[in-house]
Write a protein that holds these residues in place. Sequence first.
Motif, PDB file in Angstrom:
ATOM      1  N   PHE A   1       0.846  -1.189   0.000  1.00 47.36           N
ATOM      2  CA  PHE A   1       0.000   0.000   0.000  1.00 47.36           C
ATOM      3  C   PHE A   1       0.887   1.246   0.000  1.00 47.36           C
ATOM      4  O   PHE A   1       2.100   1.168   0.226  1.00 47.36           O
ATOM      5  N   ASP A   2       0.277   2.399  -0.301  1.00 46.65           N
ATOM      6  CA  ASP A   2       0.998   3.671  -0.343  1.00 46.65           C
ATOM      7  C   ASP A   2       1.094   4.226   1.078  1.00 46.65           C
ATOM      8  O   ASP A   2       0.152   4.826   1.589  1.00 46.65           O
TER       9      ASP A   2
ATOM     10  N   SER B   1       0.512   8.183   1.605  1.00 42.62           N
ATOM     11  CA  SER B   1      -0.872   8.657   1.527  1.00 42.62           C
ATOM     12  C   SER B   1      -1.687   8.212   2.739  1.00 42.62           C
ATOM     13  O   SER B   1      -2.564   8.931   3.209  1.00 42.62           O
TER      14      SER B   1
ATOM     15  N   SER C   1       6.585  -0.837   2.827  1.00 50.32           N
ATOM     16  CA  SER C   1       5.586  -1.459   1.957  1.00 50.32           C
ATOM     17  C   SER C   1       5.950  -1.207   0.510  1.00 50.32           C
ATOM     18  O   SER C   1       6.378  -0.109   0.141  1.00 50.32           O
ATOM     19  N   SER C   2       5.775  -2.244  -0.311  1.00 52.21           N
ATOM     20  CA  SER C   2       6.024  -2.146  -1.746  1.00 52.21           C
ATOM     21  C   SER C   2       5.067  -3.094  -2.457  1.00 52.21           C
ATOM     22  O   SER C   2       4.206  -3.735  -1.830  1.00 52.21           O
TER      23      SER C   2
ATOM     24  N   THR D   1       4.429  -6.187   2.495  1.00 50.80           N
ATOM     25  CA  THR D   1       4.588  -5.225   3.582  1.00 50.80           C
ATOM     26  C   THR D   1       5.314  -5.877   4.739  1.00 50.80           C
ATOM     27  O   THR D   1       5.092  -7.058   5.040  1.00 50.80           O
TER      28      THR D   1
END
Length: 455
Positions: free
Chosen positions: A405-406, A409, A438-439, A443
């Motif tokens: 996840f980003d 943000s 995270s990528s 995560t």
Amino acid sequence: MKLRSKIILFAITPLLLSFTGIAIAVFYQATLLAQQQRDTIEQAYLASKEAELMHYVSMGSASIAHLYNAKQQNAALQVEAKKILATLAFGDDGYFYVYDLQGKNLMHPRRPDLVEKNLWDMVDPNGNFTIQELIGRAHAGGGAIRYLWEKPSTKKVVPKLGYVIKLERWGWVLGTGIYLDDVDTALNLIDVQVASNIHRTMFWIAGITIASAILIALSGLALNISESRLAEAKLKVLAQSVVRSQEDERARLSRDLHDGLSQLLVSIKLQIESGLAKLGAKISTPDPAHLAFTRATLQINDALGEVRRISHDLRPALLDDLGLVAAFKHLAQEFESISKIAMQFESLGDFTFLSEASNTALYRVAQEALTNIHKHAKNASLVRISLSCDQRQATLSITDNGGGFDLASIIKHPKRGIGLSNMRERLAAINGQLVVQSSADGTQVNANIYFKEVL
């Protein structure tokens, strides 16, 4: 601007203004004093030179007094007097000169080209009638006078202080003088020294001002750091108190559910099962009442399971009874059973000396991380939990192979990232640290607790 910065600014500003005012006052007074000192020195010097010139003129007039006072007067006596005066000198540029009352030069040992010339209308570079002023002073009884004249040794027109007297019997004006360029040079040197002292004083004031401002700023900064550390320590104590209160309340609710509602449901279940057993002995075929009690028994079993789950979530008994590793194993098995995601759990080290707050924090972080994986990890098929402990720290690492996840943000979003914030705050309360990466490959959540601060 923060309040503390404003206070420091308000403390420094009056200081700077005060020192600026002091600097202006010192500069003004020093300049005024320097000018007064210069004027005093100049007046004293000129007064001494005037007295010296009066003495020279007296000597010059005395040297020709026997000729001037002779009873029989003739032109030869005046010629002899001019020869005597021409031989008199003092210093490199000290000499005597003679004019008649109409402005004609009668004797000038350094400027023979002027002899027998009428200089009545001669003007200096400033437009002053030099010879007229000399004769005017002689008519007024003699005395000192300042004017411009060419200095023989340098061939430059410079200020000169002259002294003249009138020899009434011969109709002469006898005079001598001292050039003042050396005086101006000495006074200019004094001006330079005074200006240098004033500038040095200004630099000292500026240096003291800057040092004082820096000292105030550093003192404010030190106070700010000290109070920030104190506030941080109080905040940690408060956070620990809040977390402890939450855990105590969770434990109380867990006990109440287990000892109260759970036991009541078990009692009801046993009574229904006893009634079913008695009904079953009397009837050969199931009737609606029997079926309803049977369904009630099943629902009570579900309720008991839900109560046990809630009680376990509030405060797992395994964490208190069997320790951190056993609680994590049970948590991993429970997550795998519910989420159908493969779990791998490993532990390394001795966790028995960790404090209750540390055990609780690690367990709650794991709960939150697994909840996030279950809800948000897209296409995750494997979760790894690693729990380790060495002489420096205890580390919990939870990794999944979902879509990630980003993180940026999530942190910025006002309504998201609450779970991450809770994990960070819980660890910070016991001097721990949370690191999330995270990528697209998954995560990783790492929770570190350092023994020196926790144990």
